[in-house]
Design an enzyme around this catalytic site. Structure first.
Site, PDB file in Angstrom:
ATOM      1  N   PHE A  13     -11.183   1.598  -1.308  1.00 46.58           N
ATOM      2  CA  PHE A  13     -10.210   1.012  -0.367  1.00 46.58           C
ATOM      3  C   PHE A  13     -10.441   1.581   1.043  1.00 46.58           C
ATOM      4  CE2 PHE A  13      -5.639   2.145   0.911  1.00 46.58           C
ATOM      5  CZ  PHE A  13      -5.458   1.008   1.678  1.00 46.58           C
ATOM      6  N   ILE A  14     -10.341   2.878   1.198  1.00 45.44           N
ATOM      7  CA  ILE A  14     -10.511   3.480   2.524  1.00 45.44           C
ATOM      8  C   ILE A  14     -11.988   3.459   2.931  1.00 45.44           C
ATOM      9  CG2 ILE A  14     -10.231   5.608   3.877  1.00 45.44           C
ATOM     10  CD1 ILE A  14      -7.797   6.277   2.108  1.00 45.44           C
ATOM     11  N   ASP A  33     -21.440   4.831  -3.923  1.00 47.66           N
ATOM     12  CA  ASP A  33     -20.253   4.743  -4.778  1.00 47.66           C
ATOM     13  C   ASP A  33     -20.718   4.616  -6.223  1.00 47.66           C
ATOM     14  OD1 ASP A  33     -17.101   3.667  -3.832  1.00 47.66           O
ATOM     15  OD2 ASP A  33     -17.630   3.816  -5.952  1.00 47.66           O
ATOM     16  N   GLY A  38     -13.991   2.175  -7.270  1.00 48.86           N
ATOM     17  CA  GLY A  38     -14.326   1.278  -6.167  1.00 48.86           C
ATOM     18  C   GLY A  38     -14.789  -0.072  -6.691  1.00 48.86           C
ATOM     19  N   ALA A  81     -15.420   9.886  -1.724  1.00 49.69           N
ATOM     20  CA  ALA A  81     -15.496   9.723  -3.180  1.00 49.69           C
ATOM     21  C   ALA A  81     -14.606  10.769  -3.843  1.00 49.69           C
ATOM     22  CB  ALA A  81     -16.935   9.893  -3.653  1.00 49.69           C
ATOM     23  N   TYR A 148      -4.760  17.728  -8.722  1.00 51.27           N
ATOM     24  CA  TYR A 148      -5.334  16.936  -7.626  1.00 51.27           C
ATOM     25  C   TYR A 148      -5.153  17.660  -6.291  1.00 51.27           C
ATOM     26  CZ  TYR A 148      -5.602  13.071  -4.244  1.00 51.27           C
ATOM     27  OH  TYR A 148      -5.896  12.287  -3.174  1.00 51.27           O
ATOM     28  N   LYS A 152      -7.981  19.475  -3.779  1.00 52.46           N
ATOM     29  CA  LYS A 152      -8.142  19.052  -2.383  1.00 52.46           C
ATOM     30  C   LYS A 152      -8.003  20.261  -1.452  1.00 52.46           C
ATOM     31  CE  LYS A 152      -8.772  14.526  -2.610  1.00 52.46           C
ATOM     32  NZ  LYS A 152     -10.004  13.901  -2.092  1.00 52.46           N
ATOM     33  N   ARG A 216       8.693   7.167   3.350  1.00 52.95           N
ATOM     34  CA  ARG A 216       7.283   7.552   3.391  1.00 52.95           C
ATOM     35  C   ARG A 216       6.748   7.321   4.802  1.00 52.95           C
ATOM     36  NH1 ARG A 216       8.739   9.344  -0.692  1.00 52.95           N
ATOM     37  NH2 ARG A 216       7.782   9.333  -2.750  1.00 52.95           N
ATOM     38  N   GLY A 277       9.513  13.965 -10.610  1.00 54.73           N
ATOM     39  CA  GLY A 277       8.632  14.601  -9.626  1.00 54.73           C
ATOM     40  C   GLY A 277       8.493  13.824  -8.324  1.00 54.73           C
TER      41      GLY A 277
HETATM   42  C1  UD1 Z   1       1.602   9.543  -2.615  1.00 56.83           C
HETATM   43  C2  UD1 Z   1       0.181   9.472  -3.121  1.00 56.83           C
HETATM   44  C3  UD1 Z   1      -0.097  10.585  -4.071  1.00 56.83           C
HETATM   45  C4  UD1 Z   1       0.279  11.934  -3.462  1.00 56.83           C
HETATM   46  C5  UD1 Z   1       1.692  11.910  -2.896  1.00 56.83           C
HETATM   47  C6  UD1 Z   1       1.941  13.183  -2.114  1.00 56.83           C
HETATM   48  C7  UD1 Z   1      -0.401   7.098  -3.101  1.00 56.83           C
HETATM   49  C8  UD1 Z   1      -0.670   5.872  -3.907  1.00 56.83           C
HETATM   50  N1  UD1 Z   1      -0.027   8.191  -3.789  1.00 56.83           N
HETATM   51  O1  UD1 Z   1       2.474   9.353  -3.700  1.00 56.83           O
HETATM   52  O2  UD1 Z   1      -1.466  10.576  -4.363  1.00 56.83           O
HETATM   53  O3  UD1 Z   1       0.257  12.933  -4.433  1.00 56.83           O
HETATM   54  O4  UD1 Z   1       1.842  10.802  -2.017  1.00 56.83           O
HETATM   55  O5  UD1 Z   1       3.154  13.157  -1.488  1.00 56.83           O
HETATM   56  O6  UD1 Z   1      -0.553   7.111  -1.879  1.00 56.83           O
HETATM   57  N2  UD1 Z   1       7.688   3.136  -6.143  1.00 56.83           N
HETATM   58  C9  UD1 Z   1       8.590   2.148  -6.494  1.00 56.83           C
HETATM   59  N3  UD1 Z   1       8.133   1.072  -7.209  1.00 56.83           N
HETATM   60  C10 UD1 Z   1       6.824   0.926  -7.574  1.00 56.83           C
HETATM   61  C11 UD1 Z   1       5.900   1.947  -7.210  1.00 56.83           C
HETATM   62  C12 UD1 Z   1       6.378   3.036  -6.495  1.00 56.83           C
HETATM   63  O7  UD1 Z   1       9.787   2.238  -6.194  1.00 56.83           O
HETATM   64  O8  UD1 Z   1       6.486  -0.089  -8.210  1.00 56.83           O
HETATM   65  C13 UD1 Z   1       8.192   4.286  -5.342  1.00 56.83           C
HETATM   66  C14 UD1 Z   1       7.816   5.629  -5.883  1.00 56.83           C
HETATM   67  O9  UD1 Z   1       8.698   6.068  -6.866  1.00 56.83           O
HETATM   68  C15 UD1 Z   1       7.876   6.463  -4.604  1.00 56.83           C
HETATM   69  C16 UD1 Z   1       7.434   5.483  -3.509  1.00 56.83           C
HETATM   70  O10 UD1 Z   1       7.601   4.193  -4.065  1.00 56.83           O
HETATM   71  O11 UD1 Z   1       9.203   6.872  -4.346  1.00 56.83           O
HETATM   72  C17 UD1 Z   1       5.994   5.669  -3.097  1.00 56.83           C
HETATM   73  O12 UD1 Z   1       5.209   5.693  -4.261  1.00 56.83           O
HETATM   74  P1  UD1 Z   1       3.593   5.726  -4.233  1.00 56.83           P
HETATM   75  O13 UD1 Z   1       3.081   4.612  -3.412  1.00 56.83           O
HETATM   76  O14 UD1 Z   1       3.155   5.825  -5.644  1.00 56.83           O
HETATM   77  O15 UD1 Z   1       3.231   7.032  -3.405  1.00 56.83           O
HETATM   78  P2  UD1 Z   1       3.796   8.540  -3.469  1.00 56.83           P
HETATM   79  O16 UD1 Z   1       4.669   8.764  -4.634  1.00 56.83           O
HETATM   80  O17 UD1 Z   1       4.355   8.815  -2.112  1.00 56.83           O
END
Ligand code: UD1
Length: 313
Positions: A13-14, A33, A38, A81, A148, A152, A216, A277
């Site tokens: 993606f990125i 890749d 990917g 990667a 993870y 990193k 976020r 979490g």
């Molecule tokens: C992101 C990173 C993760 C990292 C974390 C660190 C991504 C995909 N993941 O997780 O690798 O460890 O930041 O802070 O970028 N949600 C819904 N419905 C859905 C899917 C998700 O409500 O169908 C909610 C989740 O519960 C969360 C929010 O949306 O509250 C964002 O979720 P997600 O995109 O998975 O990213 P992070 O949890 O922020």
């Protein structure tokens, strides 16, 4: 000046957006890749450029990478990667260690050996963990909460150690929540915006985990690609770790309001139990990268989301 850059995770993606940005700047790119997560389709445009070379290989395969360093004189490496799933890092910490730590070290040592100075590394806001104060600043003491994030962070430390020891120009970029075209929506742990977009486009309801008031720092992949590219090309980079973020918090309920406008016919949202979490608020401070690279994320969220939602329809 035209130089050659190695991009690992190029079909991701990125990665694919970063390759396109570099080609757009007139540079040559060797894209590697293993297609584990990917997709070759992501490189369809890039592969039509005579300045792009596609290599199917694992970035963690030191012998395969050595061949590339022998064939080319890389001006820099963009190492994207990775094992990208946090839940997968819990299930398979050995694989996480190999892909997210050992592979970084291998590549960095090849750079030292072949005198490739610039190393741009894809780190993550995950290194901050849950305890750090908001907005997250690079000076905060990191508190990884997953294999993870730990890998990193460890990779960052190795690279900064090589910078101090051998002058490697290591730039560690801590991405916040990256979104945009080509993000794979198929896993439950895919980025929330890729899942929401996919479901809305198919006329299906979306599920919000929790009350939707979690926030976020969503940053467009186009801005991220530019941050990556500038970190590779800029002559004045300063070794270190940098947030790649907008500095603006957006709640899921705000996201949903935009989707309701774009997809008026979509069934009502389901609210479910918050994820174990899950972080309530995540927000980065973009200042350090702005000072170093004069980089600012310019794509406004509502605009980026519209572009994503209306693509491929
Ligand atoms: C992101 C990173 C993760 C990292 C974390 C660190 C991504 C995909 N993941 O997780 O690798 O460890 O930041 O802070 O970028 N949600 C819904 N419905 C859905 C899917 C998700 O409500 O169908 C909610 C989740 O519960 C969360 C929010 O949306 O509250 C964002 O979720 P997600 O995109 O998975 O990213 P992070 O949890 O922020």
């Amino acid at each position: 000046m035209m130089s050659t850059y190695l991009v690992t995770g190029a079909a991701g993606f990125i990665g694919s957006h970063s390759v396109e940005w570099l080609l757009g700047q007139g540079q040559r790119v060797v894209g590697v890749d293993n297609l584990r997560t990917g997709h070759l389709e992501n490189l369809a445009d890039a592969r039509s450029s005579p300045r792009f070379e596609w290599v199917l290989a694992d970035a963690g395969d030191e012998a395969a990478m050595r061949v590339l360093f022998e064939q080319h004189r890389f001006a820099g490496v963009l190492h994207l990667a990775a094992l990208v799933s946090v839940p997968e890092s819990f299930r398979d910490p050995a694989l996480n260690s190999r892909l997210n730590l050992v592979a970084v070290d291998n590549l960095a040592r090849l750079c030292l050996e072949f005198d490739c100075k610039r190393f741009v590394f894809a780190s993550s806001a995950a290194v901050y963990g849950t305890a750090a104060a908001l907005p997250n600043r690079e000076s905060a003491s990191p508190q990884p909460q997953s294999p993870y994030a730990a890998a990193k962070l460890a990779a960052e430390v190795m690279l900064l150690g090589y910078a101090a020891s051998y002058g490697l120009e290591a730039v560690c970029l801590r991405y916040f929540n990256v979104y945009g075209p080509r993000q794979d929506p198929t896993s439950p742990y895919s980025g929330v915006l890729s899942i929401f977009t996919d479901r809305c486009q198919r006329g299906l309801p979306v599920t919000v985990y929790g009350d939707g008031e979690q926030t976020r720092d969503f940053v467009s992949v186009r801005d991220v690609a530019r941050a990556n590219g500038k970190s590779l090309l800029d002559t004045g980079v300063v070794v270190g770790r940098y947030n790649v973020c907008t500095g603006r918090a957006v709640s899921l309920n705000q996201v949903l309001a935009i989707y309701r406008e774009l997809f008026p016919g979509v069934p009502p949202t389901t609210y479910a139990e918050a994820r174990i979490g899950d972080i309530r608020h995540s927000l980065g401070d973009p200042q350090l990268l702005q000072d170093m690279l004069r980089f600012e994320a310019v794509i406004l969220f509502a605009q980026g989301l519209r572009e994503l939602a209306l693509a491929n329809r």
